[in-house]
Structures are given as C-alpha cells and as structure tokens.
Design an enzyme around this catalytic site. Structure first.
Site, PDB file in Angstrom:
ATOM      1  N   GLU A   1       0.913  -1.231  -0.104  1.00  9.60           N
ATOM      2  CA  GLU A   1      -0.191   0.065  -0.009  1.00  9.60           C
ATOM      3  C   GLU A   1       0.705   1.357  -0.188  1.00  9.60           C
ATOM      4  O   GLU A   1       0.340   2.215   0.641  1.00  9.60           O
ATOM      5  CB  GLU A   1      -0.925   0.047   1.073  1.00  9.60           C
ATOM      6  CG  GLU A   1      -1.893  -1.150   1.130  1.00  9.60           C
ATOM      7  CD  GLU A   1      -2.902  -1.137   2.528  1.00  9.60           C
ATOM      8  OE1 GLU A   1      -2.669  -0.375   3.320  1.00  9.60           O
ATOM      9  OE2 GLU A   1      -3.941  -2.223   2.250  1.00  9.60           O
TER      10      GLU A   1
ATOM     11  N   GLU B   1      -6.504 -10.487  -1.206  1.00 10.87           N
ATOM     12  CA  GLU B   1      -7.443 -10.126  -0.012  1.00 10.87           C
ATOM     13  C   GLU B   1      -8.780  -9.978  -0.377  1.00 10.87           C
ATOM     14  O   GLU B   1      -9.347  -9.285   0.020  1.00 10.87           O
ATOM     15  CB  GLU B   1      -6.898  -9.004   0.791  1.00 10.87           C
ATOM     16  CG  GLU B   1      -5.297  -9.017   1.047  1.00 10.87           C
ATOM     17  CD  GLU B   1      -5.057  -7.958   1.837  1.00 10.87           C
ATOM     18  OE1 GLU B   1      -5.949  -7.302   2.335  1.00 10.87           O
ATOM     19  OE2 GLU B   1      -3.863  -7.605   1.971  1.00 10.87           O
TER      20      GLU B   1
HETATM   21  C1  GLA Z   1      -5.099  -4.397   4.302  1.00  9.04           C
HETATM   22  C2  GLA Z   1      -3.997  -5.215   4.619  1.00  9.04           C
HETATM   23  C3  GLA Z   1      -4.182  -6.475   5.589  1.00  9.04           C
HETATM   24  C4  GLA Z   1      -5.439  -6.127   6.317  1.00  9.04           C
HETATM   25  C5  GLA Z   1      -6.682  -5.602   5.553  1.00  9.04           C
HETATM   26  C6  GLA Z   1      -7.720  -5.423   6.680  1.00  9.04           C
HETATM   27  O1  GLA Z   1      -5.752  -4.483   3.118  1.00  9.04           O
HETATM   28  O2  GLA Z   1      -3.010  -5.563   3.666  1.00  9.04           O
HETATM   29  O3  GLA Z   1      -3.105  -6.770   6.032  1.00  9.04           O
HETATM   30  O4  GLA Z   1      -5.097  -5.461   7.497  1.00  9.04           O
HETATM   31  O5  GLA Z   1      -6.131  -4.371   5.154  1.00  9.04           O
HETATM   32  O6  GLA Z   1      -7.792  -6.294   7.464  1.00  9.04           O
END
Ligand code: GLA
Length: 478
Positions: free
Chosen positions: A250, A381
């Site tokens: 990120e 994710e």
């Molecule tokens: C982000 C992070 C994850 C997690 C998610 C939400 O996407 O990369 O590690 O913290 O948020 O839980």
C-alpha cells in the site's frame, strides 16, 4: 483425495423459479436451471461493465463456463460441498488461500474449513511489524547490538512467537498430510500501517527526531534480513512452508496515484503509534528509495524459490492503477543480482471489492497491465463489502446473499477469462478470511479501515454457522 460432504441449506429465493421441479436432489435442479441462469449471468456481467464489442463477444463465448447452483424457494436442498482446493487450482492453475489470525486458527471449526478447502494461508496480523515487536507499539520493547555488513548497529528485539505458534500447527498438519500441505504467504515486511512509529526515530523513541535515510536503510535491511532468515533461512524449521512474501504494501495513495505521503489524512498525527493512512517511510525518504531498497534487500536475503510481491488495494481504480504500474516498472527496472538489484515475482491485487465495483473490464485491464510488467498477478485479500441497501434484516440478508453470489460469479468469471483468453498468470486467489463473523468488515477501525457504517457485513464464503453460503458454490460448480 477428494473430500466431499453434503450441506443442507435452507435456500434463498432465487431470481429464477424452478417450474415443475421438486428439488429433491441438487443434481435434478441443476439440470433444469442451468441454461437460464447462464443467460442471466451473462447479462449481469455485460451490464456491469459496459464492455466494448470485442469483450462482449468474449463473454458470450465464455458464458458456458458460468454455472449456478440450483435451488428452489424455501426448500431444503442437499447440496454437495466439494473442497475448493480440489477444484479452483485446476481451473485457474493457482493456489487457493484464506487469511487467518492466531485466534481464528484456534477455532476448531475454522481449522476444519482451512484444512478442507485451502492449500495456502496468509496470517491476518502475525507477521506484520507490530506483531513482531510483540505489539509494543508505543515504546520499543528493548534493543540489542547486531552486525550488519561488518558494522555494529543497535536494533529492537523481535518476537516471533505468535507466527511460530501458527506455523507449528500448520507444520504438524503438513507432516501428517503430505498430500494436502498448506503453504504460507508472508505478509508484510514494509507497510506504513501496523509499524510502530518509534521504529523511525532516534534511539527508537518517538519523542526524538526522525533518523536520516542512511540510518533507516540499515534498519530496513536488518529487519528484512531478520524476518526472512528466521522463517526461510537454511536453518529454519519453517523454510519449506513459505511460497512468497509481500515486500511492500500500500505505498500508492488513493488521491492521484502518487506515493502515499506523510499527510494523506491531516486529522491523523504522524506521531500516532501505528498509522491508518500516513506514511513515516515517506516522511524520511520523500521518494520511492525505501521501496526499491526493500526489494533489493528482500532479493538479497530470500531464497531464490521465495516469490516477492508488491501488494495494494483499490488496484483497479484508474489513477491508482497507473501509479502502481509506474511503481512496478521502477522496481522491475532495478532488477539484478542478489545483493545488488531487486527481484519482483507478482503484483498482489488485494481485491477488497464492492458489490458493484470494480467491474469485469476494470479488473481485467488492471490484471493485464500488472502482469505485463511483472509477469504474474495474485488476488490476495478478496472479499466483498455489503451493498448500500443492506441493513442486517433477514430480508436484506437474503437479497445480499443473492447479490454476493452474482458478484463472486463475475469475479471468478473474470479470472477464468484472464487465464484462458488473455494468458494472464494468476498465481493465487486468497480470501481475506473464512467465516463472516471474523471478517475485518464486522466493525469500523482506524487502523486498516473496516466497514464505514459499523454494521457487521457478510463478505465471505462461509456464514456464522461455518456453513458454505450460496456464493461458495460459484467456485465449485463445473
Ligand atoms: C489491508 C492489509 C491487510 C489487512 C486488511 C484489512 O488490506 O493489507 O493486512 O489489514 O487491510 O484487514
């Protein structure tokens, strides 16, 4: 080994009613509804995306791949539950994973889901920097002296106990089930969030000044060396368990696709312990040097077999997508020998998607772009936040389940199309959780977001009874 069992579900009301079908068995019902459902899905994919002629044609050609699990109104239907790991890896030629935290893994019903359905896991929190200093987020838990490239430096003490207890459980499973091993995706080395603020300051005390770039580079190299060597080094018990690691998470902002700065959220003080939005990495470097260096150090200390990733969210939004592409290009351009250059294996598309967006076209465009630059993508994710009308009433839960199933259908269709029509290498699909009630979208959070309303959502494949939801069957129907 194929693991199958029957799931009896009180089915939701479907868009299509099954005329003349008593739905005594799922297979009978399947036969009678398949054609109509295919058409309906094709329409929804096309309307979501305003696709150009060529893409629509591709959708049409591929619509035979989309099937729905049949059900009838309010009747109990015996439905065969096939293990995801016995199906999805063959279809996408990829891993199928889920995120789990330490406490989730201790829930026997989650463990059962993990071992039945997945061949990969990502630890929800336990390999993040704050976990590796034992959540001593406000103050440094103590220091020690170590050697780094012939120089003695002072570093914080690390604690690997949480991750190790999870790894031990999986290690034992793998020993006993060599044909159904579970591999681990390391997450994450460098991130603005869940990294204690004191890590960036003189003497590891956040009341002191920030250190300079030179000092921070040494801390960065040491940290990456310690973590990778501990878990993937020659002497590590766990060395054969990891298939890849998120090196940086990120680092691109949502505003204009530039680097995430130290002032993304003016209401969040940079002195806060773990940051939701602002980056102390950026504060020290003011450019992408820490990202490039992180990939150089990861390449230096990781075994060649360990894949290295950049990972981000909102990865299909135009501005952000272009910024990510630029960053991936910069990382790729510095590729080189161990100790000198970077190495990057794939782009991690987080896949925290909404009920309506991004559509087929956006996901497809982003995945192709990233794969062109770094060779491969992963969905890392995956979950779907609730639609705006969702209010937790029984009626809206039923509607939400219907929408969720269509939404996951579109996403899976997109991934299959990427692989089959565009030759995109999809290394893995990981859901961000297993059962709805442990999802991060159950509550609001300053660190890492959560849902916006405080209303618990239902973004995953398994419900609060640990049963597969209708959307689960999108991934197992052939
Ligand atoms: C982000 C992070 C994850 C997690 C998610 C939400 O996407 O990369 O590690 O913290 O948020 O839980």
């Amino acid at each position: 080994m194929k693991r199958k069992f029957l799931c009896f579900m009180l089915t939701m009301s479907m868009v299509i009613s099954i005329s003349g079908c008593s739905a005594n068995t799922a297979s009978t019902a399947n036969t009678e509804t398949t054609t109509e459902v295919k058409e309906e899905n094709k329409d929804s994919i096309e309307s979501t995306n305003n696709t150009e002629d060529e893409t629509s044609k591709e959708n049409e050609d591929d619509s035979s791949e989309i099937t729905e699990v049949a059900s009838s109104n309010n009747e109990e239907v015996a439905q065969e539950v096939i293990s995801l790991r016995d199906v999805v890896p063959n279809v996408l030629d990829s891993r199928i994973g889920c995120a789990v935290t330490q406490s989730e893994l201790e829930d026997p019903k989650v463990w059962d889901i993990v071992t039945t359905h997945f061949n990969a896991v990502t630890f929800g929190n336990e390999l993040k920097p704050d976990a590796l200093v034992d959540y001593s987020c406000d103050t440094c838990p103590g220091t020690e002296e170590v050697d780094l490239n012939g120089e003695t430096i002072v570093v914080p003490k690390l604690s690997f106990k949480r991750a190790e207890s999870m790894l031990d459980k999986i290690y034992d499973w793998n020993q006993e089930n060599p044909d159904r091993k579970i591999m681990v995706r390391g997450h994450v080395l460098v991130w603005h969030s869940q990294t204690p603020e004191w890590f960036f300051h003189e003497d590891y005390d956040k009341k002191n000044d920030y250190v300079d770039k030179d000092t921070m580079n040494k801390r960065l190299e040491w940290y990456i060396r310690e973590v990778l060597t501990h878990f993937t080094g020659e002497d590590s018990k766990y060395k054969d368990m990891f298939y890849g690691w998120d090196v940086v998470n990120e680092a691109i902002n949502d505003r204009d696709g530039g680097l995430r700065t130290d002032n993304e959220n003016p209401n969040e003080k940079l002195s806060e312990s773990r940051h939701g939005s602002n980056s102390s990495w950026y504060h020290i470097y003011q450019d992408n040097e820490f990202i490039i260096n992180a990939f150089i150090y990861a390449n230096k200390y990781a075994p060649d077999s360990l894949e290295l990733y950049y990972n981000d969210y909102n990865e299909c939004n135009t501005l952000k997508r272009n910024g990510i592409a630029e960053l991936l290009t910069a990382i790729k351009e510095k590729e080189g020998e161990k100790g000198v250059g970077t190495r990057i294996s794939a782009m991690g598309m987080q896949g925290h998607y909404g009920m309506d967006n991004p559509g087929f076209t956006e996901i497809e465009y982003a995945a192709k772009l990233y794969a062109e630059i770094v060779g491969s993508v992963q969905i890392t994710e995956l979950d779907i936040s609730a639609s705006d009308s969702y209010d937790r009433t029984e009626e809206s839960k039923i509607q939400e389940n219907e929408k969720l199933k269509k939404r996951y259908n579109i996403i899976y269709f997109t991934l299959k199309s990427l692989k089959n029509n565009s030759n995109v290498n999809i290394g893995g699909v990981t859901f961000w959780g297993t059962v709805d009630h442990y999802s991060w979208l159950q509550s609001k959070s300053n660190i890492g977001g959560g849902n916006k309303t405080g209303l618990p959502q239902m973004p995953l494949l398994f419900d609060e009874n640990y049963e597969p939801k209708p959307c689960f069957f999108v991934f197992t129907e052939q």
